[in-house]
Write a protein that holds these residues in place. Structure first.
Motif, PDB file in Angstrom:
ATOM      1  N   VAL A  83      -1.478   2.192   4.856  1.00  0.00           N
ATOM      2  CA  VAL A  83      -1.159   2.483   3.462  1.00  0.00           C
ATOM      3  C   VAL A  83       0.299   2.931   3.433  1.00  0.00           C
ATOM      4  O   VAL A  83       0.687   3.846   4.160  1.00  0.00           O
ATOM      5  CB  VAL A  83      -2.062   3.581   2.868  1.00  0.00           C
ATOM      6  CG1 VAL A  83      -1.700   3.826   1.411  1.00  0.00           C
ATOM      7  CG2 VAL A  83      -3.532   3.195   2.993  1.00  0.00           C
ATOM      8  N   CYS A  84       1.084   2.268   2.598  1.00  0.00           N
ATOM      9  CA  CYS A  84       2.509   2.590   2.546  1.00  0.00           C
ATOM     10  C   CYS A  84       2.728   3.906   1.799  1.00  0.00           C
ATOM     11  O   CYS A  84       2.256   4.072   0.675  1.00  0.00           O
ATOM     12  CB  CYS A  84       3.262   1.471   1.851  1.00  0.00           C
ATOM     13  SG  CYS A  84       5.005   1.851   1.671  1.00  0.00           S
ATOM     14  N   LEU A  85       3.429   4.801   2.465  1.00  0.00           N
ATOM     15  CA  LEU A  85       3.796   6.058   1.802  1.00  0.00           C
ATOM     16  C   LEU A  85       5.309   6.115   1.576  1.00  0.00           C
ATOM     17  O   LEU A  85       5.900   7.179   1.482  1.00  0.00           O
ATOM     18  CB  LEU A  85       3.322   7.268   2.619  1.00  0.00           C
ATOM     19  CG  LEU A  85       1.801   7.509   2.683  1.00  0.00           C
ATOM     20  CD1 LEU A  85       1.491   8.786   3.444  1.00  0.00           C
ATOM     21  CD2 LEU A  85       1.183   7.590   1.297  1.00  0.00           C
ATOM     22  N   GLY A  86       5.925   4.945   1.508  1.00  0.00           N
ATOM     23  CA  GLY A  86       7.338   4.885   1.141  1.00  0.00           C
ATOM     24  C   GLY A  86       7.496   5.363  -0.294  1.00  0.00           C
ATOM     25  O   GLY A  86       6.503   5.467  -1.018  1.00  0.00           O
ATOM     26  N   THR A  87       8.713   5.594  -0.726  1.00  0.00           N
ATOM     27  CA  THR A  87       8.933   6.225  -2.026  1.00  0.00           C
ATOM     28  C   THR A  87       8.280   5.475  -3.184  1.00  0.00           C
ATOM     29  O   THR A  87       7.542   6.049  -3.976  1.00  0.00           O
ATOM     30  CB  THR A  87      10.441   6.365  -2.308  1.00  0.00           C
ATOM     31  OG1 THR A  87      11.028   6.944  -1.159  1.00  0.00           O
ATOM     32  CG2 THR A  87      10.711   7.233  -3.513  1.00  0.00           C
ATOM     33  N   ALA A  88       8.559   4.167  -3.263  1.00  0.00           N
ATOM     34  CA  ALA A  88       8.037   3.394  -4.408  1.00  0.00           C
ATOM     35  C   ALA A  88       6.515   3.453  -4.447  1.00  0.00           C
ATOM     36  O   ALA A  88       5.914   3.623  -5.518  1.00  0.00           O
ATOM     37  CB  ALA A  88       8.509   1.947  -4.317  1.00  0.00           C
ATOM     38  N   CYS A  89       5.898   3.303  -3.290  1.00  0.00           N
ATOM     39  CA  CYS A  89       4.430   3.336  -3.251  1.00  0.00           C
ATOM     40  C   CYS A  89       3.920   4.740  -3.527  1.00  0.00           C
ATOM     41  O   CYS A  89       2.917   4.919  -4.233  1.00  0.00           O
ATOM     42  CB  CYS A  89       3.927   2.858  -1.892  1.00  0.00           C
ATOM     43  SG  CYS A  89       4.148   1.081  -1.671  1.00  0.00           S
ATOM     44  N   TYR A  90       4.624   5.701  -2.993  1.00  0.00           N
ATOM     45  CA  TYR A  90       4.166   7.079  -3.146  1.00  0.00           C
ATOM     46  C   TYR A  90       4.139   7.491  -4.623  1.00  0.00           C
ATOM     47  O   TYR A  90       3.159   8.045  -5.100  1.00  0.00           O
ATOM     48  CB  TYR A  90       5.051   8.026  -2.344  1.00  0.00           C
ATOM     49  CG  TYR A  90       4.447   9.399  -2.235  1.00  0.00           C
ATOM     50  CD1 TYR A  90       3.441   9.656  -1.303  1.00  0.00           C
ATOM     51  CD2 TYR A  90       4.849  10.431  -3.077  1.00  0.00           C
ATOM     52  CE1 TYR A  90       2.850  10.901  -1.214  1.00  0.00           C
ATOM     53  CE2 TYR A  90       4.262  11.687  -3.000  1.00  0.00           C
ATOM     54  CZ  TYR A  90       3.273  11.917  -2.067  1.00  0.00           C
ATOM     55  OH  TYR A  90       2.684  13.147  -1.986  1.00  0.00           O
ATOM     56  N   ARG A 124       5.651   3.352   6.603  1.00  0.00           N
ATOM     57  CA  ARG A 124       6.834   3.485   5.742  1.00  0.00           C
ATOM     58  C   ARG A 124       6.955   2.207   4.943  1.00  0.00           C
ATOM     59  O   ARG A 124       6.185   1.281   5.139  1.00  0.00           O
ATOM     60  CB  ARG A 124       8.062   3.653   6.619  1.00  0.00           C
ATOM     61  CG  ARG A 124       7.927   4.915   7.414  1.00  0.00           C
ATOM     62  CD  ARG A 124       9.210   5.198   8.098  1.00  0.00           C
ATOM     63  NE  ARG A 124       8.982   6.251   9.067  1.00  0.00           N
ATOM     64  CZ  ARG A 124       9.912   6.781   9.801  1.00  0.00           C
ATOM     65  NH1 ARG A 124      11.157   6.345   9.689  1.00  0.00           N
ATOM     66  NH2 ARG A 124       9.625   7.731  10.646  1.00  0.00           N
ATOM     67  N   CYS A 125       7.975   2.172   4.108  1.00  0.00           N
ATOM     68  CA  CYS A 125       8.194   1.010   3.257  1.00  0.00           C
ATOM     69  C   CYS A 125       8.103  -0.275   4.078  1.00  0.00           C
ATOM     70  O   CYS A 125       8.759  -0.421   5.102  1.00  0.00           O
ATOM     71  CB  CYS A 125       9.569   1.098   2.605  1.00  0.00           C
ATOM     72  SG  CYS A 125       9.931  -0.340   1.594  1.00  0.00           S
ATOM     73  N   ILE A 126       7.269  -1.200   3.636  1.00  0.00           N
ATOM     74  CA  ILE A 126       7.162  -2.475   4.342  1.00  0.00           C
ATOM     75  C   ILE A 126       7.919  -3.568   3.588  1.00  0.00           C
ATOM     76  O   ILE A 126       7.762  -4.746   3.855  1.00  0.00           O
ATOM     77  CB  ILE A 126       5.686  -2.891   4.559  1.00  0.00           C
ATOM     78  CG1 ILE A 126       4.935  -3.022   3.220  1.00  0.00           C
ATOM     79  CG2 ILE A 126       4.966  -1.901   5.464  1.00  0.00           C
ATOM     80  CD1 ILE A 126       3.629  -3.789   3.334  1.00  0.00           C
ATOM     81  N   GLY A 127       8.721  -3.157   2.632  1.00  0.00           N
ATOM     82  CA  GLY A 127       9.588  -4.112   1.938  1.00  0.00           C
ATOM     83  C   GLY A 127       8.887  -4.877   0.837  1.00  0.00           C
ATOM     84  O   GLY A 127       9.335  -5.943   0.429  1.00  0.00           O
ATOM     85  N   ALA A 128       7.774  -4.362   0.377  1.00  0.00           N
ATOM     86  CA  ALA A 128       7.049  -5.032  -0.707  1.00  0.00           C
ATOM     87  C   ALA A 128       6.937  -4.087  -1.890  1.00  0.00           C
ATOM     88  O   ALA A 128       5.918  -4.060  -2.578  1.00  0.00           O
ATOM     89  CB  ALA A 128       5.671  -5.465  -0.214  1.00  0.00           C
ATOM     90  N   CYS A 129       8.009  -3.326  -2.126  1.00  0.00           N
ATOM     91  CA  CYS A 129       7.963  -2.274  -3.156  1.00  0.00           C
ATOM     92  C   CYS A 129       7.580  -2.812  -4.526  1.00  0.00           C
ATOM     93  O   CYS A 129       6.978  -2.105  -5.327  1.00  0.00           O
ATOM     94  CB  CYS A 129       9.309  -1.579  -3.280  1.00  0.00           C
ATOM     95  SG  CYS A 129       9.962  -1.031  -1.715  1.00  0.00           S
ATOM     96  N   GLY A 130       7.938  -4.096  -4.811  1.00  0.00           N
ATOM     97  CA  GLY A 130       7.596  -4.696  -6.099  1.00  0.00           C
ATOM     98  C   GLY A 130       6.095  -4.712  -6.322  1.00  0.00           C
ATOM     99  O   GLY A 130       5.621  -4.820  -7.441  1.00  0.00           O
ATOM    100  N   PRO A 133       1.513   0.260  -5.490  1.00  0.00           N
ATOM    101  CA  PRO A 133       1.335   0.694  -4.104  1.00  0.00           C
ATOM    102  C   PRO A 133       0.659  -0.382  -3.240  1.00  0.00           C
ATOM    103  O   PRO A 133      -0.181  -1.131  -3.736  1.00  0.00           O
ATOM    104  CB  PRO A 133       0.414   1.911  -4.244  1.00  0.00           C
ATOM    105  CG  PRO A 133      -0.366   1.656  -5.494  1.00  0.00           C
ATOM    106  CD  PRO A 133       0.504   0.811  -6.386  1.00  0.00           C
ATOM    107  N   VAL A 134       1.037  -0.392  -1.991  1.00  0.00           N
ATOM    108  CA  VAL A 134       0.674  -1.481  -1.095  1.00  0.00           C
ATOM    109  C   VAL A 134      -0.202  -0.977   0.055  1.00  0.00           C
ATOM    110  O   VAL A 134       0.019   0.113   0.577  1.00  0.00           O
ATOM    111  CB  VAL A 134       1.970  -2.104  -0.507  1.00  0.00           C
ATOM    112  CG1 VAL A 134       1.658  -3.089   0.587  1.00  0.00           C
ATOM    113  CG2 VAL A 134       2.785  -2.759  -1.602  1.00  0.00           C
ATOM    114  N   LEU A 135      -1.144  -1.807   0.399  1.00  0.00           N
ATOM    115  CA  LEU A 135      -2.005  -1.503   1.551  1.00  0.00           C
ATOM    116  C   LEU A 135      -2.093  -2.772   2.395  1.00  0.00           C
ATOM    117  O   LEU A 135      -2.115  -3.877   1.849  1.00  0.00           O
ATOM    118  CB  LEU A 135      -3.369  -1.079   1.024  1.00  0.00           C
ATOM    119  CG  LEU A 135      -4.587  -0.943   1.941  1.00  0.00           C
ATOM    120  CD1 LEU A 135      -5.525   0.099   1.342  1.00  0.00           C
ATOM    121  CD2 LEU A 135      -5.346  -2.232   2.123  1.00  0.00           C
TER     122      LEU A 135
HETATM  123  S1  FES Z   1       7.728   1.796  -0.622  1.00  0.00           S
HETATM  124 FE1  FES Z   1       5.876   0.799  -0.166  1.00  0.00          FE
HETATM  125  S2  FES Z   1       6.507  -1.221   0.185  1.00  0.00           S
HETATM  126 FE2  FES Z   1       8.331  -0.201  -0.203  1.00  0.00          FE
END
Ligand code: FES
Length: 157
Positions: A83-90, A124-130, A133-135
């Motif tokens: 589960v992405c906990l990068g900023t956009a997903c978070y 972390r961000c997997i580059g799919a911020c668009g 949230p991404v899993l």
């Molecule tokens: S922050 Fe989740 S894919 Fe970029």
């Protein structure tokens, strides 16, 4: 936990890797990387073998393995849920997604279920911020998730 990954065949492959690197300086890191590829993890049994064969104290190996986050001590489950906990997903609620996955599978972040089916990781961000949230489940990517989507996704595995 199934210890099938500790097969003789894997230990033979490890021997070959150690033979190949032994005489080189700084051989430990490449050997650990290869060992993780072979076994899927660097459990104590694997570390012990490397320690014996390379004449490096186990404590030193353990120190390296626990220091670098790319090494893992436990075998991964058949399916790794990330589960992405990068900023956009978070900001779009990925913490709730993590909690839902834990609730449904009983697996906490960084752990593997006792039956070896699922591992859960916070990535972390997997580059799919668009798609936040991404899993991910192994190579599969699921985006624009809501908590309600989680049971359906897990049911596929
Ligand atoms: S922050 Fe989740 S894919 Fe970029």
């Amino acid at each position: 936990m199934d210890k099938g990954y500790l097969s003789n065949e894997n230990f033979v492959r490890l021997d070959d890797v150690i033979e190949e690197h032994k005489e080189k300086r700084g051989a430990l890191m490449p050997v650990l990387h290869e060992a993780q590829k072979i076994f899927g993890c660097l459990s104590l049994e694997v570390q012990q073998k490397i320690s014996e064969k390379m004449s490096v104290p186990l404590s030193e190996i353990y120190g390296v393995v626990t220091f670098y986050s790319q090494f893992t001590l436990e075998p991964k489950g058949k399916y790794t849920i990330g589960v992405c906990l990068g900023t956009a997903c978070y900001v779009r609620g990925s913490q709730a997604i993590v909690d839902k996955v834990t609730e449904l599978t009983g697996v906490e972040v960084g752990k593997t279920s006792p039956d070896g089916k699922f591992s859960l990781e916070a990535t972390r961000c997997i580059g799919a911020c668009g798609l936040a949230p991404v899993l991910t489940v192994n190579e599969e990517v699921y985006g624009r998730l809501t908590v309600e989507d989680i049971p359906g996704i897990l049911a596929k595995y």
